[in-house]
Design a protein around this motif. Structure first.
Motif, PDB file in Angstrom:
ATOM      1  N   TYR A   9       0.971  -1.312   0.025  1.00 32.37           N
ATOM      2  CA  TYR A   9       0.057  -0.064  -0.195  1.00 32.37           C
ATOM      3  C   TYR A   9       0.694   1.277   0.025  1.00 32.37           C
ATOM      4  N   GLN A  10       1.973   1.108   0.733  1.00 33.49           N
ATOM      5  CA  GLN A  10       2.800   2.452   0.863  1.00 33.49           C
ATOM      6  C   GLN A  10       3.305   2.668  -0.610  1.00 33.49           C
ATOM      7  N   GLU A  11       3.899   1.501  -1.035  1.00 28.08           N
ATOM      8  CA  GLU A  11       4.943   1.461  -2.292  1.00 28.08           C
ATOM      9  C   GLU A  11       3.577   2.036  -3.431  1.00 28.08           C
ATOM     10  N   PHE A  12       2.657   1.530  -3.621  1.00 28.42           N
ATOM     11  CA  PHE A  12       1.661   1.588  -4.827  1.00 28.42           C
ATOM     12  C   PHE A  12       0.487   2.559  -4.796  1.00 28.42           C
ATOM     13  N   SER A  13       0.111   2.827  -3.480  1.00 28.04           N
ATOM     14  CA  SER A  13      -1.118   3.714  -3.231  1.00 28.04           C
ATOM     15  C   SER A  13      -1.146   4.971  -4.163  1.00 28.04           C
ATOM     16  N   PRO A  14      -0.136   5.791  -4.029  1.00 24.29           N
ATOM     17  CA  PRO A  14      -0.082   7.100  -4.790  1.00 24.29           C
ATOM     18  C   PRO A  14      -0.353   7.038  -6.395  1.00 24.29           C
ATOM     19  N   ARG A  15       0.275   6.051  -6.759  1.00 20.44           N
ATOM     20  CA  ARG A  15       0.335   5.533  -8.288  1.00 20.44           C
ATOM     21  C   ARG A  15      -1.171   5.027  -8.571  1.00 20.44           C
ATOM     22  N   ILE A  16      -1.455   4.384  -7.675  1.00 16.36           N
ATOM     23  CA  ILE A  16      -2.961   3.751  -8.060  1.00 16.36           C
ATOM     24  C   ILE A  16      -3.946   4.769  -8.082  1.00 16.36           C
ATOM     25  N   TYR A  17      -3.908   5.619  -6.989  1.00 15.16           N
ATOM     26  CA  TYR A  17      -4.948   6.931  -6.745  1.00 15.16           C
ATOM     27  C   TYR A  17      -4.747   7.738  -8.411  1.00 15.16           C
ATOM     28  N   LYS A  18      -3.595   8.064  -8.646  1.00 15.75           N
ATOM     29  CA  LYS A  18      -3.352   8.906  -9.802  1.00 15.75           C
ATOM     30  C   LYS A  18      -4.142   7.997 -11.054  1.00 15.75           C
ATOM     31  N   LEU A  19      -3.947   6.870 -11.039  1.00 20.57           N
ATOM     32  CA  LEU A  19      -4.751   6.063 -12.317  1.00 20.57           C
ATOM     33  C   LEU A  19      -6.072   5.937 -12.103  1.00 20.57           C
ATOM     34  N   LEU A  33     -12.811   4.217  -6.130  1.00 19.24           N
ATOM     35  CA  LEU A  33     -12.031   3.211  -6.796  1.00 19.24           C
ATOM     36  C   LEU A  33     -10.787   2.743  -6.239  1.00 19.24           C
ATOM     37  N   HIS A  34     -10.070   3.909  -5.654  1.00 21.95           N
ATOM     38  CA  HIS A  34      -9.017   3.621  -4.885  1.00 21.95           C
ATOM     39  C   HIS A  34      -9.187   2.684  -3.847  1.00 21.95           C
ATOM     40  N   GLN A  35     -10.224   2.949  -3.018  1.00 17.04           N
ATOM     41  CA  GLN A  35     -10.500   2.310  -1.869  1.00 17.04           C
ATOM     42  C   GLN A  35     -10.762   0.756  -2.301  1.00 17.04           C
ATOM     43  N   GLU A  36     -11.606   0.488  -3.173  1.00 17.15           N
ATOM     44  CA  GLU A  36     -12.220  -0.704  -3.652  1.00 17.15           C
ATOM     45  C   GLU A  36     -11.019  -1.421  -4.240  1.00 17.15           C
ATOM     46  N   THR A  37     -10.065  -0.768  -5.081  1.00 17.51           N
ATOM     47  CA  THR A  37      -8.878  -1.426  -5.578  1.00 17.51           C
ATOM     48  C   THR A  37      -8.182  -2.216  -4.290  1.00 17.51           C
ATOM     49  N   THR A  56       2.354  -5.270 -11.472  1.00 13.81           N
ATOM     50  CA  THR A  56       1.592  -5.591 -12.567  1.00 13.81           C
ATOM     51  C   THR A  56       0.201  -6.126 -12.091  1.00 13.81           C
ATOM     52  N   TRP A  57       0.197  -6.826 -11.310  1.00 11.08           N
ATOM     53  CA  TRP A  57      -0.978  -7.643 -10.542  1.00 11.08           C
ATOM     54  C   TRP A  57      -1.927  -6.520  -9.995  1.00 11.08           C
ATOM     55  N   ILE A  58      -1.304  -5.736  -9.287  1.00 14.27           N
ATOM     56  CA  ILE A  58      -2.136  -4.612  -8.495  1.00 14.27           C
ATOM     57  C   ILE A  58      -2.682  -3.685  -9.526  1.00 14.27           C
ATOM     58  N   TYR A  59      -2.109  -3.379 -10.449  1.00 13.64           N
ATOM     59  CA  TYR A  59      -2.350  -2.509 -11.841  1.00 13.64           C
ATOM     60  C   TYR A  59      -3.589  -3.163 -12.328  1.00 13.64           C
ATOM     61  N   ARG A  60      -3.509  -4.396 -12.668  1.00 13.34           N
ATOM     62  CA  ARG A  60      -4.640  -5.182 -13.322  1.00 13.34           C
ATOM     63  C   ARG A  60      -5.934  -4.807 -12.552  1.00 13.34           C
ATOM     64  N   ILE A  61      -5.616  -5.279 -11.122  1.00 17.16           N
ATOM     65  CA  ILE A  61      -6.887  -5.060 -10.063  1.00 17.16           C
ATOM     66  C   ILE A  61      -7.496  -3.841 -10.154  1.00 17.16           C
ATOM     67  N   ILE A  63      -7.244  -1.580 -12.690  1.00 17.59           N
ATOM     68  CA  ILE A  63      -7.680  -1.227 -13.942  1.00 17.59           C
ATOM     69  C   ILE A  63      -9.171  -1.849 -14.102  1.00 17.59           C
ATOM     70  N   ASN A  64      -9.375  -3.204 -13.348  1.00 13.61           N
ATOM     71  CA  ASN A  64     -10.721  -3.811 -13.649  1.00 13.61           C
ATOM     72  C   ASN A  64     -11.614  -3.273 -12.729  1.00 13.61           C
ATOM     73  N   THR A  65     -11.162  -2.822 -11.539  1.00 16.87           N
ATOM     74  CA  THR A  65     -12.051  -1.937 -10.447  1.00 16.87           C
ATOM     75  C   THR A  65     -12.520  -0.762 -11.237  1.00 16.87           C
ATOM     76  N   CYS A  66     -11.612  -0.003 -11.830  1.00 17.74           N
ATOM     77  CA  CYS A  66     -11.919   1.345 -12.740  1.00 17.74           C
ATOM     78  C   CYS A  66     -12.998   0.964 -13.644  1.00 17.74           C
ATOM     79  N   LEU A  67     -12.782  -0.091 -14.531  1.00 14.72           N
ATOM     80  CA  LEU A  67     -13.861  -0.501 -15.650  1.00 14.72           C
ATOM     81  C   LEU A  67     -15.115  -0.813 -14.868  1.00 14.72           C
TER      82      LEU A  67
END
Length: 161
Positions: A9-19, A33-37, A56-61, A63-67
């Protein structure tokens, strides 16, 4: 061995939020969407098999959550103009008008284009973006070139409105 959720979460959260923000164009929806991810990551972490990089796995999750999230919002009759209107009238995270304008421009792209350009902005390698999106690197390079041209047009035209 299961990766540490807090560390991920610490490593990827800011980037996932931007996505999520780039994908939705709306801070409130991006928050959801960030929370659901991260709920999905938490629930699936024990099932991670290590067949791809954890990022990569987290980004896929994400993206699917966003869709799924965007489809739900569209069913609530929220069209892209409503999302853009909200974005224009809300302050962005860093209060930068140019960043706000960029996110607004990104939100006008097609869904798959939003995903790709957000990953480019996150400085992901073409190899990783290709793996996340499921397209070949050569096809990706062509798409990125076209997306950048389209995004530039949207961005420049928005400045004249």
């Amino acid at each position: 061995m299961t990766p540490d959720f807090e560390q991920l979460y610490q490593e990827f959260s800011p980037r996932i939020y931007k996505l999520c923000l780039s994908y939705s164009g709306d801070k409130l929806l991006a928050d959801d969407l960030h929370q659901e991810t991260w709920i999905a990551v938490w629930n699936s972490l024990a099932k991670f098999r290590g067949e791809s990089k954890i990022g990569t796995w987290i980004y896929r999750i994400a993206i699917n959550t966003c869709l799924v999230g965007i489809k739900k919002e569209n069913k609530k009759d929220q069209n892209s103009e409503t999302i853009l209107s909200k974005l224009v009238h809300e302050e962005n995270y860093d209060n930068s008008k140019e960043i706000n304008r960029l996110y607004e421009s990104i939100s006008q792209l097609k869904e798959n284009e939003r995903i790709i350009i957000t990953l480019v902005l996150e400085e992901k390698s073409y190899e990783e973006i290709a793996e996340i999106t499921g397209i070949t690197e050569n096809n990706l390079r062509v798409k990125i070139h076209r997306i950048k041209k389209e995004l530039q047009q949207i961005y420049l035209n928005h400045g004249r409105i």
